[in-house]
Design an enzyme around this catalytic site. Sequence first.
Site, PDB file in Angstrom:
ATOM      1  N   ALA A  11       0.808  -1.217   0.000  1.00 64.88           N
ATOM      2  CA  ALA A  11       0.000   0.000   0.000  1.00 64.88           C
ATOM      3  C   ALA A  11       0.844   1.273   0.000  1.00 64.88           C
ATOM      4  O   ALA A  11       0.322   2.356  -0.240  1.00 64.88           O
ATOM      5  CB  ALA A  11      -0.930  -0.002   1.212  1.00 64.88           C
ATOM      6  N   ARG A  18       7.728  -3.528  -5.245  1.00 64.26           N
ATOM      7  CA  ARG A  18       9.083  -3.937  -5.605  1.00 64.26           C
ATOM      8  C   ARG A  18       9.000  -5.184  -6.451  1.00 64.26           C
ATOM      9  O   ARG A  18       8.007  -5.922  -6.416  1.00 64.26           O
ATOM     10  CB  ARG A  18       9.960  -4.177  -4.387  1.00 64.26           C
ATOM     11  CG  ARG A  18       9.569  -5.372  -3.537  1.00 64.26           C
ATOM     12  CD  ARG A  18       8.671  -4.987  -2.400  1.00 64.26           C
ATOM     13  NE  ARG A  18       8.254  -6.129  -1.593  1.00 64.26           N
ATOM     14  CZ  ARG A  18       8.979  -6.637  -0.618  1.00 64.26           C
ATOM     15  NH1 ARG A  18      10.172  -6.150  -0.351  1.00 64.26           N
ATOM     16  NH2 ARG A  18       8.513  -7.636   0.088  1.00 64.26           N
ATOM     17  N   HIS A  43      -3.205 -12.496  -3.227  1.00 60.55           N
ATOM     18  CA  HIS A  43      -3.351 -11.683  -2.022  1.00 60.55           C
ATOM     19  C   HIS A  43      -2.044 -11.809  -1.259  1.00 60.55           C
ATOM     20  O   HIS A  43      -1.608 -12.928  -0.938  1.00 60.55           O
ATOM     21  CB  HIS A  43      -4.519 -12.170  -1.170  1.00 60.55           C
ATOM     22  CG  HIS A  43      -4.726 -11.348   0.060  1.00 60.55           C
ATOM     23  ND1 HIS A  43      -5.377 -11.822   1.166  1.00 60.55           N
ATOM     24  CD2 HIS A  43      -4.355 -10.079   0.362  1.00 60.55           C
ATOM     25  CE1 HIS A  43      -5.399 -10.887   2.101  1.00 60.55           C
ATOM     26  NE2 HIS A  43      -4.780  -9.818   1.630  1.00 60.55           N
ATOM     27  N   ASP A  44      -1.401 -10.707  -0.981  1.00 57.79           N
ATOM     28  CA  ASP A  44      -0.052 -10.765  -0.418  1.00 57.79           C
ATOM     29  C   ASP A  44       0.008 -11.566   0.878  1.00 57.79           C
ATOM     30  O   ASP A  44       1.011 -12.223   1.164  1.00 57.79           O
ATOM     31  CB  ASP A  44       0.550  -9.370  -0.237  1.00 57.79           C
ATOM     32  CG  ASP A  44      -0.336  -8.396   0.520  1.00 57.79           C
ATOM     33  OD1 ASP A  44      -1.338  -8.822   1.132  1.00 57.79           O
ATOM     34  OD2 ASP A  44      -0.030  -7.186   0.491  1.00 57.79           O
ATOM     35  N   THR A  58       1.818  -2.747   6.958  1.00 63.30           N
ATOM     36  CA  THR A  58       0.841  -1.693   7.188  1.00 63.30           C
ATOM     37  C   THR A  58      -0.341  -2.249   7.967  1.00 63.30           C
ATOM     38  O   THR A  58      -0.891  -1.598   8.856  1.00 63.30           O
ATOM     39  CB  THR A  58       0.372  -1.109   5.845  1.00 63.30           C
ATOM     40  OG1 THR A  58       1.500  -0.562   5.152  1.00 63.30           O
ATOM     41  CG2 THR A  58      -0.664  -0.023   6.043  1.00 63.30           C
ATOM     42  N   ASN A 107      -8.072  -9.058  10.792  1.00 68.38           N
ATOM     43  CA  ASN A 107      -7.317  -7.891  10.328  1.00 68.38           C
ATOM     44  C   ASN A 107      -7.124  -6.920  11.491  1.00 68.38           C
ATOM     45  O   ASN A 107      -8.114  -6.447  12.077  1.00 68.38           O
ATOM     46  CB  ASN A 107      -8.077  -7.181   9.210  1.00 68.38           C
ATOM     47  CG  ASN A 107      -8.072  -7.948   7.912  1.00 68.38           C
ATOM     48  OD1 ASN A 107      -7.249  -7.716   7.037  1.00 68.38           O
ATOM     49  ND2 ASN A 107      -8.998  -8.878   7.779  1.00 68.38           N
TER      50      ASN A 107
END
Length: 500
Positions: free
Chosen positions: A16, A20, A248-249, A271, A308
């Site tokens: 976000a 890279r 999805h990371d 984040t 989350n």
Amino acid sequence: MSRPQSVTVAAADLGASSGRVMLARVGRDVLELTEVHRFPNEPIQLGGTLHWDVLALYRGVLDGLRAAGRAARAGGTPRQGLDGIGIDSWAVDYGLLDATGALIGNPISYRDRRTEGVMERVHEQLGVARLYTITGLQNLPFNTIYQLAAAHGTPAAAAARRMLLLPDLLAYWLTGRQGTELTNASTTGLLDARSGTWSTELIAALGWDQQLFAPLRRPGDTIGPLTVDVAAHTGLDPTVPVLAVGSHDTASAVVGVPAGDERFAYISCGTWSLVGLELSEPVLTEASRKAGFTNEAGLDGTVRYLRNVMGQWLLQESMRTWQAHGEPADLAALLAEAAAQPGFVSVVDPDDPVFLPPGDMPARVADYCRRIGQPVPASRAAMVRCILESLALAHARAVRQAQDLAGHPVDVVHLVGGGSRNELLCQLTADACGLPVTAGPVEATALGNALVQARALGAITGELRDLRTLLHRHVTPRRYLPRSGQSATAWAGLAARLAG
């Protein structure tokens, strides 16, 4: 055909705040990772709406692929340098395509305020318990289902013929092939958690065209070769395949958790902090819904059962605020000062909605402390201590609740991602959880991305545990043990302040 001894792949990892491209060489006896290109990711406020600059992201990926190809060729690899390409990013955000396949405007950031009040309207229409029974998804106001509902009736929505989540949008531009990867689809609030397919029931109830949602892919599927234009721009062989990974990371990061058995919790900390367990079946109980837990798809049919937590966003935004006010701070020095501060002075709930949008985070933390009758942090170091103790407390709460709700005890917490560099946060998390914390690898997401590609290309074989065995041989995490002076009673006292 014999299996390759190793493959060289590019893992594009979009966060976000930055993106890279990593170059990875993976084989039965090798696991090497090198960053070849990094670029900023800064949302843009325009006309009162917060957008992602998706074309800048795409340019960053192209530049990174060019750099990866050059680096791979310099290392003497075949196929013009690369054997595969995989892309992962944060969840929920998407682009809309028109009938010609063209993008309709810049994607809107999940931190935009357009979804305020929308979640409640959707719940009124569909029923919150019904939604959770189908999707198993934590009710967060920025989930894709609520973003699409907020866009309903707009010219963009009227013209849309396809919705692609951001990694799938970039893969489409690289290959010309449309599809939606499963692990990211599971974050939308529109996937059936039991069947692993789009929920036609929910899509019909909301009045959307089923064709808006692209066919699903699974990690390891081949998306397609590069287009001629992309190959020419990057200098890569046009036959190099783009492969679906855990796009999805967090799905890729959980692949990159070096766990030795099933009795572990994980925290993918950047984040956001994604805190949870790896299960074989979703937990769709009412107690799970009320506790705010989500069931998302993982590799090889696993379920990422997690919550989350706002994560290092509070610290990152505080650093940005101080910088904007002409008071820059060195993070390493500030963390050292924070470690010397007295503990258990003030705490906030990092998941309070007041902390979600960008802005003056130290002022919001101070206001929160005043509101619940706590001392306001008197220095930047005290502010950082408050933020990190609050985050550690939220980590511990999520780990404890996940075990209770899933009936799945754990012996260790694996903390991976950028937060694993934060020694104070890792130690506080061990203290708050009362469990050992194994910190690292920092690059768990890129490693998970590369491992899935290598397996798809035949350089490694086996199940998820076999991929983690390879990780064990090549990464050395740091271990933090709970300190004896950090009693469970003291942490419970902090939690009681928030509950009161």
